[in-house]
Design a protein around this motif. Structure first.
Motif, PDB file in Angstrom:
ATOM      1  N   ALA A  89       0.809  -1.226   0.000  1.00 34.85           N
ATOM      2  CA  ALA A  89       0.000   0.000   0.000  1.00 34.85           C
ATOM      3  C   ALA A  89       0.837   1.268   0.000  1.00 34.85           C
ATOM      4  N   GLY A  90       2.046   1.208   0.550  1.00 33.41           N
ATOM      5  CA  GLY A  90       2.899   2.399   0.592  1.00 33.41           C
ATOM      6  C   GLY A  90       3.259   2.916  -0.787  1.00 33.41           C
ATOM      7  N   LEU A  91       3.249   2.024  -1.796  1.00 33.57           N
ATOM      8  CA  LEU A  91       3.570   2.431  -3.172  1.00 33.57           C
ATOM      9  C   LEU A  91       2.502   3.379  -3.705  1.00 33.57           C
ATOM     10  N   SER A  92       1.266   3.185  -3.300  1.00 37.84           N
ATOM     11  CA  SER A  92       0.158   4.002  -3.819  1.00 37.84           C
ATOM     12  C   SER A  92      -0.310   5.077  -2.846  1.00 37.84           C
ATOM     13  N   GLN A 142     -12.247   5.300  -5.574  1.00 38.71           N
ATOM     14  CA  GLN A 142     -11.020   6.023  -5.161  1.00 38.71           C
ATOM     15  C   GLN A 142      -9.880   5.719  -6.129  1.00 38.71           C
ATOM     16  N   ALA A 143      -9.744   4.447  -6.474  1.00 35.97           N
ATOM     17  CA  ALA A 143      -8.631   4.045  -7.359  1.00 35.97           C
ATOM     18  C   ALA A 143      -8.791   4.698  -8.732  1.00 35.97           C
ATOM     19  N   ALA A 144     -10.034   4.807  -9.191  1.00 37.46           N
ATOM     20  CA  ALA A 144     -10.268   5.402 -10.526  1.00 37.46           C
ATOM     21  C   ALA A 144      -9.899   6.885 -10.525  1.00 37.46           C
ATOM     22  N   LYS A 145     -10.092   7.540  -9.379  1.00 36.26           N
ATOM     23  CA  LYS A 145      -9.782   8.988  -9.285  1.00 36.26           C
ATOM     24  C   LYS A 145      -8.275   9.207  -9.092  1.00 36.26           C
ATOM     25  N   ALA A 146      -7.565   8.200  -8.611  1.00 39.38           N
ATOM     26  CA  ALA A 146      -6.135   8.364  -8.286  1.00 39.38           C
ATOM     27  C   ALA A 146      -5.279   8.351  -9.547  1.00 39.38           C
ATOM     28  N   GLU A 147      -4.116   8.965  -9.480  1.00 39.82           N
ATOM     29  CA  GLU A 147      -3.173   8.979 -10.606  1.00 39.82           C
ATOM     30  C   GLU A 147      -1.880   8.257 -10.202  1.00 39.82           C
ATOM     31  N   PRO A 148      -1.216   7.565 -11.144  1.00 41.21           N
ATOM     32  CA  PRO A 148       0.077   6.950 -10.818  1.00 41.21           C
ATOM     33  C   PRO A 148       1.032   8.032 -10.308  1.00 41.21           C
ATOM     34  N   ASN A 149       1.945   7.660  -9.396  1.00 38.47           N
ATOM     35  CA  ASN A 149       2.950   8.618  -8.923  1.00 38.47           C
ATOM     36  C   ASN A 149       4.325   8.235  -9.479  1.00 38.47           C
ATOM     37  N   PRO A 150       5.366   9.059  -9.211  1.00 39.02           N
ATOM     38  CA  PRO A 150       6.689   8.798  -9.831  1.00 39.02           C
ATOM     39  C   PRO A 150       7.237   7.401  -9.534  1.00 39.02           C
ATOM     40  N   ARG A 177       5.681   4.996 -12.093  1.00 39.38           N
ATOM     41  CA  ARG A 177       6.265   5.222 -13.431  1.00 39.38           C
ATOM     42  C   ARG A 177       7.718   4.734 -13.500  1.00 39.38           C
ATOM     43  N   ALA A 178       8.441   4.916 -12.404  1.00 39.84           N
ATOM     44  CA  ALA A 178       9.854   4.459 -12.394  1.00 39.84           C
ATOM     45  C   ALA A 178       9.921   2.938 -12.513  1.00 39.84           C
ATOM     46  N   LEU A 179       9.011   2.228 -11.840  1.00 42.31           N
ATOM     47  CA  LEU A 179       9.012   0.759 -11.921  1.00 42.31           C
ATOM     48  C   LEU A 179       8.628   0.304 -13.326  1.00 42.31           C
ATOM     49  N   ALA A 180       7.706   1.033 -13.954  1.00 42.40           N
ATOM     50  CA  ALA A 180       7.318   0.692 -15.331  1.00 42.40           C
ATOM     51  C   ALA A 180       8.509   0.886 -16.275  1.00 42.40           C
ATOM     52  N   ARG A 181       9.246   1.974 -16.046  1.00 40.51           N
ATOM     53  CA  ARG A 181      10.426   2.260 -16.868  1.00 40.51           C
ATOM     54  C   ARG A 181      11.482   1.154 -16.678  1.00 40.51           C
ATOM     55  N   LEU A 182      11.704   0.764 -15.418  1.00 38.66           N
ATOM     56  CA  LEU A 182      12.682  -0.290 -15.124  1.00 38.66           C
ATOM     57  C   LEU A 182      12.290  -1.582 -15.848  1.00 38.66           C
ATOM     58  N   GLN A 183      10.997  -1.925 -15.806  1.00 38.91           N
ATOM     59  CA  GLN A 183      10.530  -3.161 -16.452  1.00 38.91           C
ATOM     60  C   GLN A 183      10.751  -3.095 -17.972  1.00 38.91           C
ATOM     61  N   ALA A 184      10.612  -1.882 -18.533  1.00 41.64           N
ATOM     62  CA  ALA A 184      10.760  -1.719 -19.993  1.00 41.64           C
ATOM     63  C   ALA A 184      12.224  -1.697 -20.411  1.00 41.64           C
ATOM     64  N   GLU A 185      13.104  -1.167 -19.541  1.00 42.67           N
ATOM     65  CA  GLU A 185      14.500  -0.930 -19.962  1.00 42.67           C
ATOM     66  C   GLU A 185      15.506  -1.953 -19.440  1.00 42.67           C
ATOM     67  N   ASP A 189      -4.882  -0.352 -10.047  1.00 42.33           N
ATOM     68  CA  ASP A 189      -4.206  -0.575 -11.336  1.00 42.33           C
ATOM     69  C   ASP A 189      -3.246   0.567 -11.679  1.00 42.33           C
ATOM     70  N   LEU A 190      -2.646   1.172 -10.632  1.00 43.07           N
ATOM     71  CA  LEU A 190      -1.776   2.332 -10.862  1.00 43.07           C
ATOM     72  C   LEU A 190      -0.446   1.955 -11.503  1.00 43.07           C
ATOM     73  N   LEU A 191       0.042   0.746 -11.302  1.00 43.55           N
ATOM     74  CA  LEU A 191       1.272   0.316 -11.989  1.00 43.55           C
ATOM     75  C   LEU A 191       1.008   0.208 -13.491  1.00 43.55           C
ATOM     76  N   GLU A 192      -0.133  -0.397 -13.842  1.00 41.14           N
ATOM     77  CA  GLU A 192      -0.473  -0.520 -15.273  1.00 41.14           C
ATOM     78  C   GLU A 192      -0.690   0.871 -15.883  1.00 41.14           C
ATOM     79  N   ARG A 193      -1.397   1.765 -15.136  1.00 41.89           N
ATOM     80  CA  ARG A 193      -1.638   3.109 -15.666  1.00 41.89           C
ATOM     81  C   ARG A 193      -0.358   3.936 -15.663  1.00 41.89           C
ATOM     82  N   GLY A 194       0.639   3.473 -14.896  1.00 45.09           N
ATOM     83  CA  GLY A 194       1.965   4.121 -14.903  1.00 45.09           C
ATOM     84  C   GLY A 194       2.844   3.608 -16.030  1.00 45.09           C
TER      85      GLY A 194
END
Ligand SMILES: CC(C)NC(=O)[C@H](Cc1c[nH]c2ccccc12)NC(=O)[C@H](CCCC/N=C(/NCCC(=O)O)S[C@H]1O[C@H](COP(=O)(O)OP(=O)(O)OC[C@H]2O[C@@H](n3cnc4c(N)ncnc43)[C@H](O)[C@@H]2O)[C@@H](O)[C@H]1O)NC(=O)OCc1ccccc1
Length: 224
Positions: free
Chosen positions: A11-14, A60-68, A71-79, A93-98
């Protein structure tokens, strides 16, 4: 060198995306005792209450936005030139939306509905009602596709394989209280995998390295 990186998040991630954590003083479990909303018994006893709880979480989750951190974890997974396994206890689903390509939701996901009769899964409406009939078997036994206490978490075999394919285990934003997730760092150590914790405050678990701070700061710093 297998090269894989196993990232366990909680939960700390979100939290900085505005989603309550569980055990903080204003935690989710404060005003909804877990046994009243996150157990099969609670669902059998008062399905409306449980549906309202998860409808609120879904909104609540639908109103929330991914945080840095997302996005950093998504970048790491891609690179990263080896697999990055994003295993999360979170049901948002903030990791997916990130931008994350693949996320392993071991405790389920708010975006899915599950038929308690035939096990069929489908995309959950924003507001779910117990009386919604299953599109497959027609029985009105619709529940959130969430792993409740006393239920077996999802993807345990995939998680075991991911651990065995990793050289680094990183725990992000989790208090390490709920099992079997809380046992993964020990499993990693017993496999000789290097372990790190990135958390607001050290959870007290045994790690080779602990970096304290806000996920939105320490995660991008670590990924960079
Ligand atoms: C309370 C606990 C003792 N109970 C359990 O662990 C139980 C029973 C149990 C099983 N084995 C045991 C062994 C010993 C004792 C008990 C057990 N476990 C189960 O019932 C599990 C099912 C558990 C899943 C329940 N469902 C969830 N979620 C979905 C619902 C929903 O979300 O509504 S659990 C839910 O609570 C947990 C909350 O923990 P965290 O995410 O860590 O959140 P928390 O608030 O605690 O901590 C936040 C952390 O972030 C930090 N933080 C805050 N802000 C930030 C910030 N900004 N940046 C960085 N960090 C930050 C804070 O400092 C803090 O450290 C998560 O797992 C979350 O998913 N099922 C099972 O065991 O089946 C059999 C089995 C056994 C083995 C193998 C297969 C099957």
């Amino acid at each position: 060198m297998k090269g894989g990186i196993f990232v366990l998040s909680g939960a700390g991630l979100s939290a900085e995306s505005g989603l309550k954590t569980f055990r903080a003083e204003d935690g989710l479990w404060e005003d909804h005792p877990v046994e009243d909303v996150a157990t099969p018994e609670a669902f059998a006893r008062d399905p409306e209450l449980v549906q309202r709880f998860y409808n609120m979480r879904r909104e609540q989750a639908a109103k929330a936005e991914p945080n840095p951190a997302h996005r950093a974890l998504a970048r790491l997974q891609a690179e990263h030139d080896a697999p990055v396994y994003l295993v999360t206890q979170n049901v948002d689903d903030l990791l997916e939306r990130g931008g994350a390509r693949e996320v392993i939701h071991m405790h389920g996901a708010l975006k899915d509905a599950l038929c308690a009769t035939c096990g069929h899964r489908w995309a959950a409406p924003m507001v779910m009602d117990i009386k919604d009939p299953c599109p497959t078997c027609g029985t009105p036994a619709t529940r959130p596709d969430i792993v409740w206490f006393g239920e077996i978490p999802y993807h345990m075999d995939t998680i075991q394989e991911a651990l065995e394919d990793s050289d680094l285990f990183v725990s992000i934003g989790t208090s390490g209280v709920v099992y079997p997730a809380a046992g993964f760092s020990q499993m990693a150590r017993s496999l000789g995998i290097r372990t790190m914790e990135l958390n607001l405050a050290a959870s007290g678990g045994r790690f080779d390295e602990v970096r304290e701070g806000l996920a939105s700061v320490v995660v991008p710093d670590w990924v960079a």
